[in-house]
Design an enzyme around this catalytic site. Structure first.
Site, PDB file in Angstrom:
ATOM      1  CG  HIS A 171      -1.727   1.198   1.440  1.00  0.00           C
ATOM      2  ND1 HIS A 171      -1.461   2.181   2.378  1.00  0.00           N
ATOM      3  CD2 HIS A 171      -2.849   1.589   0.793  1.00  0.00           C
ATOM      4  CE1 HIS A 171      -2.395   3.119   2.299  1.00  0.00           C
ATOM      5  NE2 HIS A 171      -3.245   2.794   1.352  1.00  0.00           N
ATOM      6  CG  ASN A 172      -0.131   5.005   0.650  1.00  0.00           C
ATOM      7  OD1 ASN A 172      -0.945   4.977  -0.280  1.00  0.00           O
ATOM      8  ND2 ASN A 172      -0.387   5.616   1.779  1.00  0.00           N
ATOM      9  CD  GLU A 201      -2.253   2.607  -3.116  1.00  0.00           C
ATOM     10  OE1 GLU A 201      -3.393   3.068  -3.175  1.00  0.00           O
ATOM     11  OE2 GLU A 201      -1.629   2.448  -2.056  1.00  0.00           O
ATOM     12  CG  ASP A 203      -2.106   7.982  -4.450  1.00  0.00           C
ATOM     13  OD1 ASP A 203      -3.105   8.194  -5.128  1.00  0.00           O
ATOM     14  OD2 ASP A 203      -2.115   7.932  -3.206  1.00  0.00           O
ATOM     15  CG  HIS A 216      -0.744  10.027   0.705  1.00  0.00           C
ATOM     16  ND1 HIS A 216      -1.368   8.902   0.214  1.00  0.00           N
ATOM     17  CD2 HIS A 216      -1.369  10.315   1.869  1.00  0.00           C
ATOM     18  CE1 HIS A 216      -2.329   8.535   1.050  1.00  0.00           C
ATOM     19  NE2 HIS A 216      -2.352   9.371   2.055  1.00  0.00           N
ATOM     20  CD  GLU A 250      -6.227   5.293  -4.755  1.00  0.00           C
ATOM     21  OE1 GLU A 250      -7.043   5.936  -4.108  1.00  0.00           O
ATOM     22  OE2 GLU A 250      -6.392   4.105  -5.067  1.00  0.00           O
TER      23      GLU A 250
END
Length: 645
Positions: A171-172, A201, A203, A216, A250
């Site tokens: 994640h991230n 992931e 973003d 983020h 994302e």
């Protein structure tokens, strides 16, 4: 020690006289003896204190070597099988392998292989025997590790559909610290890929000069170009595993920059990028297997229309397209909220203003009544990016019932940890039925400012494939993740137990029923060796204790603790036995954690090792120890006897 062998090994280093501490370290390194500097320094000082000066003789070195290498617990075992206490004939070695290591198929060939691999003394090796030196090297080897050798290779069937596997997921991935102020860094991707992670992931946000950026959103984390991220992924994608890599986008970009993203993916990844179904089949009833998708990168994102339309477009690309053709309303998609995969409600708390009570009221009402069609302009999706989505189409989760009736096998859901935890508690049966059919990704709630992690075990227990964790945050959660994915050769894909793949299963973690295959596990913790000294110690001391923990279905969770050995980190002895009854060994993990007792209420972490219960080796085994960051502490280990039936 055979005097001639030992002297011939070290005499060169003593040609010019006695050696100092540094010379001693160099010599041990040359002999491939792992040592902890604090322990060696302590033993060296004790040796030179006997006579003034800072140098040691050959005799002194022999004593130091013995203090580090010749462990009394190994000597006891060796003497039990050696007729004269000096040599182990091949027949006795076979006896040891069969009786103590449960290596029932051990033959002369097995014994000779071990002797030629581990026996350092030529004349002993030629006689097909093993000296104590060889025996020590064997007991400290990978072969005697608590982790089954076979499980260090890919031994599982890789031909099941993708949804039948646990998939190592991050994640991230771009963050290497916290998610509010921390730096975004390409190292996040490199390190996750080198760890065998198979779902990253990304973003994505609009950047300057029509170049999408990764960070983020709405926070002060630094930004990196999307293009650079894809270059790094291209370089490291298949270094640790040949099995498919999923890029979970994302996506917060405008259609214009989404087209740049699509172009980047195509031009940089080239043939690695999967752009159409294998064999061109568009009517799919099941997902392809990891085997069929080897060395392929899959894009996980929202998608417009059907696979077939996408393929027709690909064939038709030569034809001129107007802008209207290249962008579609998200309305056309099965979802209408946003192009982003993660629910906004989990992160909303971060960015909302207004009084908390008013907010709570709003959220309550919104969950009970269907949301009104908002006038907000729907996000647009670029056809070019949409067409790159084949087997991993992000689809908003509505309900288990809705998925059962409407969801295609190539559509997958992302569910926030809070919502997922409620499902585990109240609808485990439906949740499991869902995960037997569809890839389900769980992600940490947005309010985890420090990028802390949830416990992944609860979600593995219900068959969730992509349990995404913040790889940059050390702790038990990541230790469980790393331990689980050591299995199956560390390839990032682990076949789920049969009862979590069968669509008609009645298994639930709280009611294992007929799916229980009880295992009685017994671990005799014998000793530790060169454990890291306490941070509070000026020399090489610690007061070590070992916690043995089982993680699994609720009734298998257990924790047992050894006694404390006072001020001995070099060679603590416990000789304590711990027994566990495990109902669902297929889901159980075991963790050995070594701590220094600082006070009655406070312990300092020294090292740990976590692995699946079914990857445990039986017999006398060494247990490697890792730091908080998952790095192996070369010289430190535990020694235990493992038995189960």
């Amino acid at each position: 020690i055979s005097p001639t062998w030992f002297w011939s090994l070290i005499q060169n280093d003593f040609k010019t006289g006695n050696i100092d501490l540094e010379g001693c370290m160099r010599l041990l390194e040359k002999m491939q003896i792992p040592f902890d500097e604090a322990h060696l320094t302590h033993i060296f000082k004790k040796t030179v204190d006997k006579h003034s000066g800072q140098r040691i003789s050959m005799e002194d070195f022999k004593a130091i070597y013995r203090a580090i290498v010749h462990r009394s617990e190994f000597q006891e075992l060796f003497r039990a099988y050696s007729p004269d206490g000096k040599i182990l004939p091949d027949s006795q070695l076979i006896k040891f392998l069969v009786k103590e290591q449960f290596h029932t198929e051990a033959t002369e060939t097995t014994a000779f292989e071990l002797i030629s691999k581990y026996e350092p003394i030529d004349e002993v090796r030629k006689k097909k025997q093993m000296s104590f030196e060889g025996f020590v090297r064997y007991l400290n080897s990978e072969e005697c590790s608590i982790f089954k050798m076979q499980h260090k290779t890919i031994y599982q069937d890789m031909n099941h559909p993708l949804c039948d596997y646990y998939i190592s997921s991050s994640h991230n991935t771009y963050l290497i610290a916290d998610q509010l102020m921390g730096p975004s860094h390409l190292w996040g991707y490199t390190s996750a890929l080198l760890k065998g992670c198979r779902c990253l992931e990304i973003d994505c946000w609009d950047g300057y000069n029509n170049e999408p950026i990764v960070y983020h959103g709405h926070t002060l984390t630094s930004k990196i170009p999307f293009r650079s991220v894809i270059h790094v992924i291209d370089k490291y994608a298949f270094m640790s595993s040949a099995y498919p890599l999923v890029l979970s986008l994302e996506n917060h970009c405008s259609p214009k920059q989404q087209e740049v993203m699509a172009e980047c993916l195509k031009s940089i990844l080239g043939d690695k990028l999967l752009t159409s179904p294998i064999g061109g089949e568009t009517e799919m009833t099941r997902l392809p297997s990891p085997e069929a998708l080897k060395f392929k990168v899959l894009i996980k994102n929202k998608k417009v229309g059907t696979l077939e339309e996408g393929m027709l477009r690909t064939d038709d690309e030569a034809g001129a397209q107007t802008l209207a053709d290249t962008v579609a309303d998200a309305e056309d998609m099965s979802d209408s909220d946003s192009l982003s995969d993660e629910d906004t409600d989990e992160t909303a708390a971060l960015y909302q203003t207004g009084s908390p009570s008013k907010r709570r009221g709003e959220r309550k009402s919104s969950s009970s009544t269907p949301p009104k069609k908002s006038k907000v302009k729907q996000p647009k999706i670029a056809i070019a990016l949409s067409d790159l989505v084949v087997y991993t189409k992000s689809s908003t989760f509505v309900s288990f019932e809705h998925s059962m009736e409407n969801q295609k096998c190539y559509e997958n859901n992302s569910i926030g940890e809070a919502k997922a935890r409620k499902f585990v508690r109240h609808s485990a049966k439906e949740f499991i039925s869902h995960t037997t059919r569809f890839i389900t990704r769980i992600y940490p709630r947005g309010s985890r400012m420090t990028s802390s992690n949830y416990f992944p075990q609860d979600f593995w227990n219900v068959g969730c494939q992509m349990v995404a964790l913040n790889f940059q945050t050390p702790g038990i959660q990541m230790e469980l993740q790393d331990g689980k994915f050591l299995d199956n050769g560390g390839c990032g894909y682990i076949l789920k137990p049969e009862f979590l793949r069968d669509r008609n299963t009645t298994f639930t973690p709280k009611n294992v029923g007929a799916y229980s295959k009880p295992m009685s596990l017994s671990i005799r913790l014998i000793s530790g060796h060169q454990l890291p000294p306490s941070r509070l110690s000026k020399t090489n001391k610690a007061d070590p204790l070992v916690q043995i923990e089982i993680y699994g279905v609720p009734e298998d969770q257990a924790k047992k603790k050894s006694s404390v050995v006072k001020s001995n980190a070099l060679s603590p002895r416990w000789n304590e036995t711990f027994s566990f009854n495990i109902q669902v060994p297929e889901l159980a993990m075991i963790r050995f954690c070594v701590e220094d007792e600082v006070s009655l209420v406070n312990n300092e972490f020294l090292g740990q090792y976590t692995l699946p219960v079914l990857s445990l080796n039986t017999g006398y085994r060494n247990i490697p120890l890792l730091t908080r960051d998952g790095i192996k502490i070369e010289s430190a280990s535990l020694f235990a006897h493992v038995w189960y039936y």
